[in-house]
Design an enzyme around this catalytic site. Structure first.
Site, PDB file in Angstrom:
ATOM      1  N   ASN A  99       0.879  -1.169   0.000  1.00  0.00           N
ATOM      2  CA  ASN A  99       0.000   0.000   0.000  1.00  0.00           C
ATOM      3  C   ASN A  99       0.918   1.221   0.000  1.00  0.00           C
ATOM      4  O   ASN A  99       1.520   1.539   1.014  1.00  0.00           O
ATOM      5  CB  ASN A  99      -0.903  -0.013   1.243  1.00  0.00           C
ATOM      6  CG  ASN A  99      -1.712   1.277   1.368  1.00  0.00           C
ATOM      7  OD1 ASN A  99      -1.784   2.067   0.419  1.00  0.00           O
ATOM      8  ND2 ASN A  99      -2.310   1.498   2.513  1.00  0.00           N
TER       9      ASN A  99
ATOM     10  N   LYS B  32       0.117   4.268  -0.235  1.00  0.00           N
ATOM     11  CA  LYS B  32      -0.474   5.485   0.345  1.00  0.00           C
ATOM     12  C   LYS B  32      -0.233   6.658  -0.619  1.00  0.00           C
ATOM     13  O   LYS B  32      -0.277   6.451  -1.826  1.00  0.00           O
ATOM     14  CB  LYS B  32       0.089   5.724   1.744  1.00  0.00           C
ATOM     15  CG  LYS B  32      -0.041   4.456   2.607  1.00  0.00           C
ATOM     16  CD  LYS B  32       0.235   4.640   4.045  1.00  0.00           C
ATOM     17  CE  LYS B  32       0.037   3.301   4.760  1.00  0.00           C
ATOM     18  NZ  LYS B  32       0.173   3.387   6.198  1.00  0.00           N
TER      19      LYS B  32
ATOM     20  N   HIS C 228      -9.473   1.700   4.996  1.00  0.00           N
ATOM     21  CA  HIS C 228      -8.176   1.828   5.668  1.00  0.00           C
ATOM     22  C   HIS C 228      -8.324   2.792   6.854  1.00  0.00           C
ATOM     23  O   HIS C 228      -9.067   3.779   6.766  1.00  0.00           O
ATOM     24  CB  HIS C 228      -7.121   2.344   4.681  1.00  0.00           C
ATOM     25  CG  HIS C 228      -5.727   2.230   5.234  1.00  0.00           C
ATOM     26  ND1 HIS C 228      -5.227   3.145   6.131  1.00  0.00           N
ATOM     27  CD2 HIS C 228      -4.760   1.307   5.049  1.00  0.00           C
ATOM     28  CE1 HIS C 228      -3.986   2.777   6.467  1.00  0.00           C
ATOM     29  NE2 HIS C 228      -3.687   1.659   5.822  1.00  0.00           N
TER      30      HIS C 228
ATOM     31  N   GLU D 265      -6.542   5.089   7.911  1.00  0.00           N
ATOM     32  CA  GLU D 265      -6.248   6.502   7.597  1.00  0.00           C
ATOM     33  C   GLU D 265      -7.451   7.167   6.945  1.00  0.00           C
ATOM     34  O   GLU D 265      -7.689   8.358   7.141  1.00  0.00           O
ATOM     35  CB  GLU D 265      -4.989   6.579   6.711  1.00  0.00           C
ATOM     36  CG  GLU D 265      -3.727   6.302   7.521  1.00  0.00           C
ATOM     37  CD  GLU D 265      -2.595   5.666   6.733  1.00  0.00           C
ATOM     38  OE1 GLU D 265      -2.631   5.672   5.494  1.00  0.00           O
ATOM     39  OE2 GLU D 265      -1.668   5.137   7.393  1.00  0.00           O
TER      40      GLU D 265
ATOM     41  N   GLU E 138      -5.316  -4.469  10.605  1.00  0.00           N
ATOM     42  CA  GLU E 138      -4.271  -3.463  10.774  1.00  0.00           C
ATOM     43  C   GLU E 138      -4.505  -2.701  12.073  1.00  0.00           C
ATOM     44  O   GLU E 138      -5.267  -1.720  12.093  1.00  0.00           O
ATOM     45  CB  GLU E 138      -4.301  -2.481   9.602  1.00  0.00           C
ATOM     46  CG  GLU E 138      -4.049  -3.116   8.258  1.00  0.00           C
ATOM     47  CD  GLU E 138      -3.405  -2.141   7.289  1.00  0.00           C
ATOM     48  OE1 GLU E 138      -2.356  -2.488   6.762  1.00  0.00           O
ATOM     49  OE2 GLU E 138      -3.936  -1.033   7.093  1.00  0.00           O
TER      50      GLU E 138
ATOM     51  N   GLY F 159       2.912   2.432  10.629  1.00  0.00           N
ATOM     52  CA  GLY F 159       3.891   3.500  10.437  1.00  0.00           C
ATOM     53  C   GLY F 159       4.637   3.880  11.710  1.00  0.00           C
ATOM     54  O   GLY F 159       5.312   4.905  11.756  1.00  0.00           O
TER      55      GLY F 159
ATOM     56  N   SER G 119       3.730  -2.092  10.041  1.00  0.00           N
ATOM     57  CA  SER G 119       5.187  -2.200  10.189  1.00  0.00           C
ATOM     58  C   SER G 119       5.743  -3.565   9.784  1.00  0.00           C
ATOM     59  O   SER G 119       6.674  -4.075  10.405  1.00  0.00           O
ATOM     60  CB  SER G 119       5.598  -1.857  11.625  1.00  0.00           C
ATOM     61  OG  SER G 119       5.188  -0.544  11.963  1.00  0.00           O
TER      62      SER G 119
END
Ligand code: 13P
Length: 248
Positions: A9, A11, A94, A96, A166, A172, A212
């Site tokens: 991904n 992003k 997701h 985010e 996730e 991250g 990660s």
């Protein structure tokens, strides 16, 4: 038999020129393995990647889509537009997007339903925040995301959905969930799918872990029983790192 599936991904990283350069270098490393591989890229990179990966077996995915067929939705992209480009996957929900762009379980559900009318396979993301984990709510949160997100989706459709666990606190941050924590939640997700559908259906659904994932920890994660793949952020930006994860 569940085929392992590792997706990058990107992003909001990589211009078209950078995507083309990645594809060139990644194709040189990619030998075709038993692992399914894909890159989920910004919309503007998708046609470049579809073209570059044609005939290689490497898939291409988008990171979001709108649930309407068309309309006055400035800035949005429809499923039909993605289908025309020829993408294989689309990430939905997701964290985010949930956090910064008002994605909810309801919009996740609408997007999944729209995607499932056609050939693009959704990658549905679920996961709890650190606060929710510390408060012991992790299983309730993920179960709620699954129940609401998958409402009205048939068993047959469900087999096309990939679920990515996730945990938000591992994205991250360099702080990976332990393989045992990831396995525990994936086993819980599988059990929830048995409750919502049936054993046969649950058994076929690909479950990814994301947060990660790096070359150094990919094999211990991928070797867990209920984890069938990974959704890789930062480490998918470098061809050699992504290849090392696929070669776990
Ligand atoms: P990182 O691998 O950079 O932690 O990102 C994970 C992720 O959000 C993939 O969708």
């Amino acid at each position: 038999m569940r085929i392992p599936f590792i997706a990058g991904n990107w992003k909001m990283f990589k211009t078209k020129a950078e995507a083309a350069s990645f594809a060139y270098n990644f194709k040189a490393l990619y030998k075709g393995t038993d692992v399914r591989a894909a890159i989920c890229a910004p919309f503007t990179d998708l046609d470049v990647l579809v073209e570059a990966f044609r005939g290689t077996g490497i898939g291409v995915g988008a990171q979001n889509v709108h649930f309407a067929d068309s309309g006055a939705y400035t800035g949005e992209i429809s499923v039909q537009m993605l289908e025309e480009i020829g993408v294989d996957y689309c990430i939905v929900g997701h964290s985010e997007r949930r956090q910064y762009f008002a994605e909810t379980d309801e919009t996740v559900n609408l997007k999944l339903k729209k995607l499932l009318e056609g050939p693009i396979r959704p990658i549905m993301c679920v996961g709890e925040s650190l606060e929710q984990r510390d408060a012991g709510q992790l299983f309730d949160v993920v179960r709620g995301q699954l129940e609401k997100g998958l409402e009205g989706i048939s068993a047959e459709e469900m087999r096309k959905v990939v679920i990515a666990y996730e945990p938000i606190w591992a994205i991250g941050t360099g702080r990976t969930a332990t393989p045992e924590q990831a396995e525990e939640m994936c086993a819980f997700i599988r059990q929830t799918l048995i409750d919502l559908y049936d054993e046969e259906t649950a058994d076929e659904v690909i479950l990814q872990y994301g947060g990660s994932v790096k070359p150094a920890n990919a094999s211990e994660i991928m070797n867990m029983e209920e984890i069938d793949g990974a959704l890789v952020g930062g480490a998918s930006l470098k061809p050699a790192d992504l290849m090392a994860i696929i070669d776990f």
